[in-house]
Structure formats: C-alpha cells, structure tokens
Design an enzyme around this catalytic site. Structure first.
Site, PDB file in Angstrom:
ATOM      1  N   GLY A  29     -16.864  -4.470  -0.472  1.00 56.65           N
ATOM      2  CA  GLY A  29     -17.375  -5.824  -0.683  1.00 56.65           C
ATOM      3  C   GLY A  29     -18.564  -6.029   0.233  1.00 56.65           C
ATOM      4  N   GLU A  32     -18.409  -5.413   3.973  1.00 53.86           N
ATOM      5  CA  GLU A  32     -18.151  -4.042   4.433  1.00 53.86           C
ATOM      6  C   GLU A  32     -19.355  -3.136   4.268  1.00 53.86           C
ATOM      7  OE1 GLU A  32     -15.293  -6.384   3.816  1.00 53.86           O
ATOM      8  OE2 GLU A  32     -15.776  -5.417   1.937  1.00 53.86           O
ATOM      9  N   GLU A  49      -6.664  -3.204  -3.788  1.00 52.71           N
ATOM     10  CA  GLU A  49      -6.340  -2.780  -2.426  1.00 52.71           C
ATOM     11  C   GLU A  49      -4.899  -2.275  -2.286  1.00 52.71           C
ATOM     12  OE1 GLU A  49      -8.115  -5.342  -3.342  1.00 52.71           O
ATOM     13  OE2 GLU A  49      -9.996  -5.334  -2.209  1.00 52.71           O
ATOM     14  N   HIS A  72     -11.626  -5.511   1.898  1.00 55.99           N
ATOM     15  CA  HIS A  72     -12.584  -6.608   1.810  1.00 55.99           C
ATOM     16  C   HIS A  72     -11.975  -7.894   2.377  1.00 55.99           C
ATOM     17  CE1 HIS A  72     -15.930  -8.887   0.603  1.00 55.99           C
ATOM     18  NE2 HIS A  72     -15.411  -9.415  -0.473  1.00 55.99           N
ATOM     19  N   HIS A 279      22.001  -2.553   1.249  1.00 57.43           N
ATOM     20  CA  HIS A 279      21.302  -3.292   0.189  1.00 57.43           C
ATOM     21  C   HIS A 279      22.018  -4.607  -0.146  1.00 57.43           C
ATOM     22  CE1 HIS A 279      18.911  -2.833  -3.858  1.00 57.43           C
ATOM     23  NE2 HIS A 279      18.910  -4.067  -3.420  1.00 57.43           N
ATOM     24  N   GLY A 394      11.416  -0.321  -0.339  1.00 59.64           N
ATOM     25  CA  GLY A 394      11.943  -0.881  -1.588  1.00 59.64           C
ATOM     26  C   GLY A 394      10.908  -1.677  -2.355  1.00 59.64           C
TER      27      GLY A 394
HETATM   28  C1  LIG Z   1       7.127  -5.482  -5.343  1.00 61.42           C
HETATM   29  C2  LIG Z   1       8.504  -5.591  -5.935  1.00 61.42           C
HETATM   30  N1  LIG Z   1       8.755  -6.566  -6.849  1.00 61.42           N
HETATM   31  C3  LIG Z   1       9.968  -6.662  -7.419  1.00 61.42           C
HETATM   32  C4  LIG Z   1      10.979  -5.809  -7.065  1.00 61.42           C
HETATM   33  C5  LIG Z   1      12.382  -5.962  -7.655  1.00 61.42           C
HETATM   34  N2  LIG Z   1      12.749  -4.824  -8.525  1.00 61.42           N
HETATM   35  C6  LIG Z   1      13.619  -3.875  -8.091  1.00 61.42           C
HETATM   36  S1  LIG Z   1      13.939  -2.749  -9.254  1.00 61.42           S
HETATM   37  C7  LIG Z   1      12.923  -3.491 -10.363  1.00 61.42           C
HETATM   38  C8  LIG Z   1      12.757  -2.932 -11.744  1.00 61.42           C
HETATM   39  C9  LIG Z   1      11.929  -1.678 -11.796  1.00 61.42           C
HETATM   40  O1  LIG Z   1      11.751  -1.283 -13.140  1.00 61.42           O
HETATM   41  P1  LIG Z   1      11.403   0.202 -13.553  1.00 61.42           P
HETATM   42  O2  LIG Z   1      10.417   0.786 -12.651  1.00 61.42           O
HETATM   43  O3  LIG Z   1      11.065   0.195 -14.997  1.00 61.42           O
HETATM   44  O4  LIG Z   1      12.735   1.012 -13.297  1.00 61.42           O
HETATM   45  P2  LIG Z   1      14.196   0.787 -13.890  1.00 61.42           P
HETATM   46  O5  LIG Z   1      14.804  -0.341 -13.143  1.00 61.42           O
HETATM   47  O6  LIG Z   1      14.032   0.460 -15.350  1.00 61.42           O
HETATM   48  O7  LIG Z   1      14.869   2.082 -13.632  1.00 61.42           O
HETATM   49  C10 LIG Z   1      12.338  -4.623  -9.819  1.00 61.42           C
HETATM   50  C11 LIG Z   1      11.367  -5.487 -10.530  1.00 61.42           C
HETATM   51  C12 LIG Z   1      10.685  -4.845  -6.057  1.00 61.42           C
HETATM   52  N3  LIG Z   1      11.625  -3.996  -5.605  1.00 61.42           N
HETATM   53  N4  LIG Z   1       9.442  -4.738  -5.538  1.00 61.42           N
END
Ligand SMILES: Cc1ncc(C[n+]2csc(CCOP(=O)(O)OP(=O)(O)O)c2C)c(N)n1
Length: 516
Positions: A29, A32, A49, A72, A279, A394
C-alpha cells in the site's frame, strides 16, 4: 553503534539479512512503498493479508528461520489478525512490519493511518512498537527479531511511519545471541527417576517437540525406556513416527477420554504441550489419579497452567536427550496404534487411504479438514520429521496459504488436505501458489458442508445448525480462475488417476474431490 551513517532503509535491509531473511511476504500500500525501494530480496505477494501471514508462517516453520512480513497500516493488519493469532499459538517467529502515515500529519487523523497502531495486534504478539523517532527503527527491528526467536517463539510487530525510510541514522552493531535454554539438570534427573520407578511409562508429545527439533531425541528416549507414545491433543506438527510399534495414538481434546486412554500408565511425561488442550468442558482429574505426571516445555505458560505434577522449563529436544542419558533401559510391551483399511467409497477415510498409498515418499502433509482429521490418523501415517503441519489455534484459513510457504521453504512435494469450508477462508492464496510455482497438491475434501459443526452440535443438544450448507461451490473452476490447473473427481473410478496426476505436477494443482 558503529558511527556509520546510513538511511533507515539501508540499516533495515542489513538487519533483515543478518537474521537470515531471504524474502518479504506482503501486500503493498502507499504507506509501505518507500520500504520496497531497492529491496534486495524477492517479494511474495498475497492477495489478502490473511494469505500473507499464513504463507509467512509456513515458510518460517519449514525453514527454521524467522519470516519477514509487511502489511498495509491498520486495514491490512486487521485482515491478518486471524492468522496472526495462529502464528502466536504455533510459536512461529515472524517479524511483522506495517506501514503508518507520515509523522508530521499524524495529528490530523490522515487517510489510512493507524490510530494506536501498537495496540491493534495485541495480545497476539510478543512485542509491539512504533519507534519514537525514525532513527530508532533499526534498534526496534533488532529487538523484534531477537524477541521473536526467543523461546517460546512467536510473532512481533513494528509500525513504521512512511517518512522514516529515507531518514539518516547510525548503523547499529548487529548482535548474535544464543537463545536455547538448556533445562535444569536436577529437574531432568527427577523426571528420569519418575520414569525409572514406573512399571508402564507414557510420553505425550506436542507441537513443542518439533519446534525444538526434538524428533530424534523423542524416538531415542521412547526406545530406551520402552514407553508408549501418544500425540498430544491437537498437536500441530508431527510428534513421533506413526508407524513405530511404540506409537499408541492421538489423545483427543476431551478430558474424560484422556483419563481413560492414559489409565494403563503409572508415569506420564508431557513434552512440548500443555496439560492438556481441551475443546469442551470435562470433569474429574486431568490424568489418572494413580499416575505421576511431569511436564517439559520451553513455554512458561504450559508450566504456569500445570494442574499439579512436576514441571521443567527449557528446550524440549535437549531435555529429552538428557533424560535419555539418565533413565534406565526397559523393553516395550504395550499395544501399537492400528491403521485401518476402509472399504472403497467416496468418503474421507478411503480418499485419504489412497493419498497415503499414492503420495511421493517424502511428501509433506498440511491439513485443515476438521472432520477428516480423525480418519487421517487412521489411514495416513506421518513417518518423517518435517512431515506434518496444521494450525495450533483451531482458526481456519491457515493451511491453504501455509502450504504455499512450506513448499517455498523445503524441497519436497506438499499435499494440502483441505475441507471445502476451510479452503474458502483464504482461497485467493491460489494466486500466490501460481505466481510462486509452489509445489503443492491442493486436495479439497468437498462434502458441501461445515460438517464439523453439524457433528459437534450434539454436544449442545442441538439438531439443527444454521449456515452449514456449502453446496454449489466449484473448486475446479475457482482454481482455474486463479491459473491453477485442476480436476473434479466425482467417482471412485477417477480417484487414483487424478491423485497420480496431481502428485506428478511440479507446480500447484488442485483436486475437487466430491465426498459423501
Ligand atoms: C476462522 C474460523 N471460523 C469458524 C470456525 C468454526 N468452524 C470449525 S469447523 C468449521 C467447518 C469447517 O468446514 P470444512 O472445512 O468444510 O470441514 P468439515 O467440517 O466439513 O470437515 C467451522 C466453520 C473456525 N474454527 N475458525
């Protein structure tokens, strides 16, 4: 200081080279641009990003060197934050620089400036600074690199006003610092005595083992003391050869199940991981009451949060090697992790089984496919050091760009196993894969859903989750739209040939595999 007068830019370039930087990951940007004048190494561009940060993280993890990122100002930093959080949890050393408006117009709230720039990336950086004067930028960068590289490693942030780069400063001396902390010998001896006194010892190995380069040390200790070896919950790197007879399997992030699985053991050494990553809520003790537990980690947070037991701080690889010297030999007589042989079907277990059998021998697996992680453990063993990467946080949107950075950082084929939902967070990373000719096979396990969330909903007594239907996405078209060759796989008859085609490419390719 050296008394040598240079521009801030010249000093910064020398500092970057001193710390082993050989490319800059960024998205440019106006604030930078002066940094990029006569940049002595290649610029790896990400079309968002989040992609930039994911690629830089993968590159640092694969090379063992710190990555350099340029963002940026506020908006670019904002887009990076999800993967910055992941870099923090991954313990990846990344020096993030971000542009800032010129110092003289900051009082006027200028276009694109970053108000409270240093607060924005907190708390997911180890150090955050906007130097008080242009001539302080070089010392801030040196401090940033050393802080990023000090265990537990992690990202750091330096906000640099656009008018600083051409200012004159004194070239600082460039320090060399040995940052590995050997763990306390008495503490390691106490762990060895705990293992000696046990009749059935277990090792639980986490991401910190790979971060310390401890793969061989872990094998040596396990073999000497005849321990069963478990991968810690959600380990984000390879921990132990998964085809080794002493490998017992993967601990889930469920407290009750951990107690059950560790019940046969009377001494447990957790290395390079918290005790434990959970978890969901659970109850009862954190490990079986009849067992002794010790932890070895280079992360003081792991020890500060230790729910009882005994902990030793310091380099995990070095610590395992010293415990191995102290501990008595014993034969192994536990059960081994059993791989499965799923029946042919268009589902995750069978597709991953074919990936396992057809993959090039040294292929590196990068994963982000939530409901496929379990099946992957059953059919796709990781058997080499540097053979597995995923995110420790995660947070989805990491592994697609990370796989590109990993491909740039080491010579072997990278196979990125991605859920359709996960892939969409940073799909525009395919453009960087094409530009960089990254040797990645993107294997999309396309179940047209956020299946993990519908699966998980039972934990909360729900039978419907809104927003989980992803049908209609066509990844072959998306890949081709980014210049990446792709195939769609609908049937078992097409599967092997498509995998072979993708694994034979030397640049990026994508498979949109339609699974149940
Ligand atoms: C940034 C983010 N947003 C939302 C989630 C919540 N989340 C955990 S698993 C999942 C579904 C992922 O779907 P996919 O990659 O198609 O795999 P599948 O569950 O179908 O095996 C979501 C949205 C997360 N972990 N990270």
């Amino acid at each position: 200081m050296t008394n040598e007068k240079v521009t801030v830019r010249e000093a910064a370039f020398r500092i970057f080279q001193h710390f082993g930087v050989d490319r800059l990951f960024g998205n440019p940007g106006s604030t930078e641009l002066p940094m990029l004048k006569a940049m002595p190494f290649p610029y790896v561009m990400g079309l968002n990003e989040a992609v930039v940060m994911g690629m830089a993280d993968g590159y640092a993890r694969a090379t063992g060197k710190p990555s350099l990122v340029n963002l940026h100002s506020s908006a670019g930093t904002g887009h990076s934050l999800g993967n910055l959080f992941t870099a923090y949890k991954n313990n990846t050393p990344i020096v993030v620089t971000a542009g800032q408006q010129a110092r003289s117009i900051l009082p006027h709230d200028p276009f694109l400036f970053a108000e409270r720039a240093t607060e924005f990336p907190r708390p997911y950086v180890k150090f955050s600074v906007e130097p008080a004067r242009a001539e302080d930028v070089p010392l801030a960068l040196i401090r940033a690199f050393i802080t990023a590289l000090t265990p537990p490693m992690g990202p750091v942030f330096v906000s640099i006003p656009v008018d600083d780069w051409d200012r004159e400063c004194e070239m600082p001396l460039l320090p060399e610092v040995a940052l590995t902390r050997t763990p306390d010998g008495d503490g390691l001896e106490r762990i060895a005595r705990m293992l000696d006194a046990a009749s059935r010892p277990a090792l639980v190995l986490g991401t910190g083992v790979a971060n310390c380069g401890g793969w061989e040390d872990a094998i040596e200790l396990a073999e000497k003391i005849g321990a069963s070896v478990w991968a810690a919950p959600y380990a984000a790197r390879e921990t132990f050869p998964e085809n080794h007879p002493q490998f017992a399997g993967f601990l889930p992030a469920w407290r009750d199940q951990i107690q059950t699985l560790l019940d046969p053991f009377d001494a447990i050494l957790v290395a390079g991981a918290p005790v434990f990553t959970y978890h969901v809520e659970g109850s009862g003790p954190h490990w079986p009451r009849h067992a002794q537990l010790a932890a070895l980690s280079d992360d003081p947070n792991h020890l500060a949060a230790l729910p009882g037991g005994f902990g030793v701080l310091g380099d995990v690889g070095a610590g395992l090697a010293i415990i191995s010297e102290f501990a008595k030999e014993r034969a192994f007589n536990g059960p081994s992790h059993q791989l499965k042989s799923p029946e042919p079907a268009m589902n995750a277990p069978y597709v991953l089984k074919r990936v396992s059998e057809l993959r090039p021998e040294q292929a590196v697996i990068v994963e982000e496919a939530p409901t496929a992680r379990g099946p992957e453990h059953d059919v796709l063993p990781i058997t080499r050091e540097g053979g597995f990467y995923t995110c420790a946080s995660g947070g989805l949107g990491y592994s697609l760009p990370a796989s590109i950075g990993i491909a740039l950082g080491q010579p072997d084929k990278v196979i990125a196993i991605l859920g359709d939902g996960s892939a969409m967070y940073t799909i525009q990373g395919l453009f960087a894969a094409k530009l960089e000719a990254a040797n990645v096979s993107f294997v999309i396990l396309n179940n047209a859903a956020y299946a993990a969330l519908t699966g998980f909903s039972g934990e909360f007594g729900m039978n419907h989750v809104p927003g989980c239907d992803l049908s209609g996405l066509d990844f072959a078209l998306l890949a081709e739209g980014h210049g990446v060759p792709a195939r769609r796989v609908d049937t078992l008859g097409e599967l092997d040939e498509a995998l072979e085609w993708s694994f034979a490419q030397t640049g990026p390719s994508l498979l949109d595999i339609r699974i149940a």
